[in-house]
Motif scaffolding. Structure first.
Motif, PDB file in Angstrom:
ATOM      1  N   UNK A 113     -26.815  46.465 -50.544  1.00 27.54           N
ATOM      2  CA  UNK A 113     -26.282  45.792 -49.351  1.00 27.54           C
ATOM      3  C   UNK A 113     -25.324  46.669 -48.558  1.00 27.54           C
ATOM      4  N   UNK A 114     -24.557  47.492 -49.245  1.00 30.73           N
ATOM      5  CA  UNK A 114     -23.629  48.401 -48.566  1.00 30.73           C
ATOM      6  C   UNK A 114     -24.370  49.567 -47.930  1.00 30.73           C
ATOM      7  N   UNK A 115     -25.385  50.091 -48.615  1.00 28.65           N
ATOM      8  CA  UNK A 115     -26.174  51.193 -48.071  1.00 28.65           C
ATOM      9  C   UNK A 115     -26.941  50.754 -46.827  1.00 28.65           C
ATOM     10  N   UNK A 116     -27.363  49.505 -46.801  1.00 29.54           N
ATOM     11  CA  UNK A 116     -28.121  49.005 -45.655  1.00 29.54           C
ATOM     12  C   UNK A 116     -27.249  48.872 -44.406  1.00 29.54           C
ATOM     13  N   UNK A 117     -25.941  48.922 -44.576  1.00 27.07           N
ATOM     14  CA  UNK A 117     -25.038  48.894 -43.421  1.00 27.07           C
ATOM     15  C   UNK A 117     -24.822  50.278 -42.833  1.00 27.07           C
ATOM     16  N   UNK A 118     -25.334  51.303 -43.501  1.00 30.17           N
ATOM     17  CA  UNK A 118     -25.194  52.671 -43.012  1.00 30.17           C
ATOM     18  C   UNK A 118     -26.319  52.990 -42.034  1.00 30.17           C
ATOM     19  N   UNK A 119     -26.038  53.772 -41.002  1.00 22.35           N
ATOM     20  CA  UNK A 119     -27.105  54.155 -40.077  1.00 22.35           C
ATOM     21  C   UNK A 119     -28.061  55.184 -40.666  1.00 22.35           C
ATOM     22  N   UNK A 120     -27.667  55.837 -41.759  1.00 23.46           N
ATOM     23  CA  UNK A 120     -28.519  56.892 -42.332  1.00 23.46           C
ATOM     24  C   UNK A 120     -28.169  57.072 -43.811  1.00 23.46           C
ATOM     25  N   UNK A 121     -28.501  56.073 -44.616  1.00 23.16           N
ATOM     26  CA  UNK A 121     -28.121  56.120 -46.026  1.00 23.16           C
ATOM     27  C   UNK A 121     -29.028  57.062 -46.816  1.00 23.16           C
ATOM     28  N   UNK A 122     -28.453  57.636 -47.868  1.00 19.53           N
ATOM     29  CA  UNK A 122     -29.176  58.535 -48.754  1.00 19.53           C
ATOM     30  C   UNK A 122     -28.886  58.148 -50.205  1.00 19.53           C
ATOM     31  N   UNK A 123     -29.932  58.161 -51.027  1.00 25.13           N
ATOM     32  CA  UNK A 123     -29.779  57.948 -52.467  1.00 25.13           C
ATOM     33  C   UNK A 123     -30.357  59.156 -53.170  1.00 25.13           C
ATOM     34  N   UNK A 124     -29.578  59.750 -54.066  1.00 22.71           N
ATOM     35  CA  UNK A 124     -30.055  60.871 -54.870  1.00 22.71           C
ATOM     36  C   UNK A 124     -29.903  60.511 -56.343  1.00 22.71           C
ATOM     37  N   UNK A 125     -31.000  60.571 -57.078  1.00 22.17           N
ATOM     38  CA  UNK A 125     -30.987  60.335 -58.510  1.00 22.17           C
ATOM     39  C   UNK A 125     -31.015  61.676 -59.232  1.00 22.17           C
ATOM     40  N   UNK A 126     -29.990  61.930 -60.035  1.00 19.05           N
ATOM     41  CA  UNK A 126     -29.912  63.204 -60.742  1.00 19.05           C
ATOM     42  C   UNK A 126     -30.815  63.112 -61.969  1.00 19.05           C
ATOM     43  N   UNK A 127     -31.908  63.831 -61.898  1.00 13.85           N
ATOM     44  CA  UNK A 127     -32.920  63.823 -62.944  1.00 13.85           C
ATOM     45  C   UNK A 127     -32.818  65.104 -63.765  1.00 13.85           C
ATOM     46  N   UNK A 128     -33.929  65.557 -64.290  1.00 16.28           N
ATOM     47  CA  UNK A 128     -33.969  66.789 -65.074  1.00 16.28           C
ATOM     48  C   UNK A 128     -35.389  67.327 -65.049  1.00 16.28           C
ATOM     49  N   UNK A 129     -35.508  68.632 -65.127  1.00 20.95           N
ATOM     50  CA  UNK A 129     -36.838  69.237 -65.172  1.00 20.95           C
ATOM     51  C   UNK A 129     -37.597  68.844 -66.433  1.00 20.95           C
ATOM     52  N   UNK A 130     -36.890  68.378 -67.461  1.00 16.34           N
ATOM     53  CA  UNK A 130     -37.607  67.922 -68.656  1.00 16.34           C
ATOM     54  C   UNK A 130     -38.374  66.633 -68.375  1.00 16.34           C
ATOM     55  N   UNK A 131     -38.085  65.989 -67.252  1.00 12.31           N
ATOM     56  CA  UNK A 131     -38.851  64.821 -66.836  1.00 12.31           C
ATOM     57  C   UNK A 131     -40.145  65.178 -66.141  1.00 12.31           C
ATOM     58  N   UNK A 132     -40.398  66.480 -65.940  1.00  8.92           N
ATOM     59  CA  UNK A 132     -41.645  66.934 -65.326  1.00  8.92           C
ATOM     60  C   UNK A 132     -42.723  67.045 -66.403  1.00  8.92           C
ATOM     61  N   UNK A 133     -43.754  66.222 -66.311  1.00 11.08           N
ATOM     62  CA  UNK A 133     -44.851  66.307 -67.274  1.00 11.08           C
ATOM     63  C   UNK A 133     -45.578  67.639 -67.143  1.00 11.08           C
ATOM     64  N   UNK A 134     -45.590  68.184 -65.927  1.00 11.69           N
ATOM     65  CA  UNK A 134     -46.215  69.490 -65.714  1.00 11.69           C
ATOM     66  C   UNK A 134     -45.505  70.568 -66.524  1.00 11.69           C
ATOM     67  N   UNK A 135     -44.190  70.610 -66.434  1.00  9.68           N
ATOM     68  CA  UNK A 135     -43.429  71.613 -67.185  1.00  9.68           C
ATOM     69  C   UNK A 135     -43.547  71.391 -68.691  1.00  9.68           C
ATOM     70  N   UNK A 136     -43.493  70.127 -69.102  1.00 13.05           N
ATOM     71  CA  UNK A 136     -43.498  69.820 -70.529  1.00 13.05           C
ATOM     72  C   UNK A 136     -44.829  70.160 -71.204  1.00 13.05           C
ATOM     73  N   UNK A 137     -45.885  70.298 -70.424  1.00 17.33           N
ATOM     74  CA  UNK A 137     -47.200  70.613 -70.992  1.00 17.33           C
ATOM     75  C   UNK A 137     -47.659  72.026 -70.647  1.00 17.33           C
ATOM     76  N   UNK A 138     -46.760  72.832 -70.137  1.00 14.41           N
ATOM     77  CA  UNK A 138     -47.081  74.218 -69.757  1.00 14.41           C
ATOM     78  C   UNK A 138     -46.468  75.180 -70.773  1.00 14.41           C
ATOM     79  N   UNK A 139     -47.279  75.780 -71.648  1.00 15.28           N
ATOM     80  CA  UNK A 139     -46.723  76.701 -72.651  1.00 15.28           C
ATOM     81  C   UNK A 139     -45.994  77.887 -72.042  1.00 15.28           C
TER      82      UNK A 139
END
Length: 232
Positions: A113-139
């Protein structure tokens, strides 16, 4: 509306603190979400505790009236050396998902609700490269050398999928949502994993800050590091 308001969860140290500092350097008013607040612009926020999430949202609304940037940085590894997936308890996996996935849902939904009051809201989720299935299956990828784990990589893959779903929901409202991997850097979180940690927390924060400050033509629903897109 020239002053931009940002909230960074897990901002007491490491990459979260560096992200908060990086956004502040760009002129934002940054609220640091912490389990134990310290300083005027910090707020008690445990992403597994609905009461603290609701109280933080109410405090931001009362003081600022809106939110322009949300960085979901809080996370835990749940890593136990020598415990592969086949020896991992359901309880330990659930604990990691409570913070790394469900905590992001809880905080994001409370702040929408607070983000929707912004004219240009941004959400960034801090993930990890270990969440990449491509990387995890690449020897040939350095992450392939990590011991198999049940909790942390799966939680970050789930977070990436969740990022796409929020991006789809919010695209028509101009709210851009992306996932970012800081990469290996010298923090308490990554020490002991056997990587070359020549990069600092500030290096890890760079891509997060960039995605938190992109313009209206910026990407949404993507997974990035400091060099660009990361494969799913």
């Amino acid at each position: 509306m020239s002053e931009r308001i940002a909230l960074v969860t897990g901002a007491s140290r490491g990459v979260g603190r560096a992200v908060a500092e990086g956004l502040a350097e760009r002129g934002m008013t940054v609220i640091s979400g912490m389990r134990t607040p310290s300083g005027e612009l910090s707020v008690r926020l445990d992403v597994t505790d609905p009461a603290t999430i609701s109280a933080a949202a109410a405090w931001i609304e009362e003081r600022f009236g809106r939110l322009d940037v949300l960085v979901n940085n809080a996370g835990i590894s749940g890593y136990t050396p020598g415990r592969p997936p086949g020896a991992t308890t359901v309880e330990s996996v659930r604990e990691v998902f409570e913070t790394n996935v469900l905590g992001v849902v809880a905080v994001t939904n409370a702040m929408l609700p607070l983000l929707r009051r912004s004219p240009a809201a941004r959400i960034v989720n801090v993930s990890s490269a270990v969440g990449s299935l491509t990387h995890q299956t690449d020897p040939g990828h350095y992450l392939y050398g990590l011991p198999p784990q049940a909790a942390y990589p799966a939680s970050k893959a789930a977070l990436n999928a969740l990022t796409v779903q929020y991006a789809r929901e919010l695209a028509g409202e101009g709210i851009l949502v992306n996932a970012v991997t800081p990469g290996p850097c010298d923090t308490d979180f990554t020490r002991g994993l056997g990587f070359d940690l020549g990069r600092t927390a500030q290096d890890g924060a760079r891509a997060v800050v960039r995605l938190a400050t992109v313009g209206p033509d910026g990407p949404t629903g993507g997974f990035f590091d400091e060099n660009g897109r990361v494969p799913w």
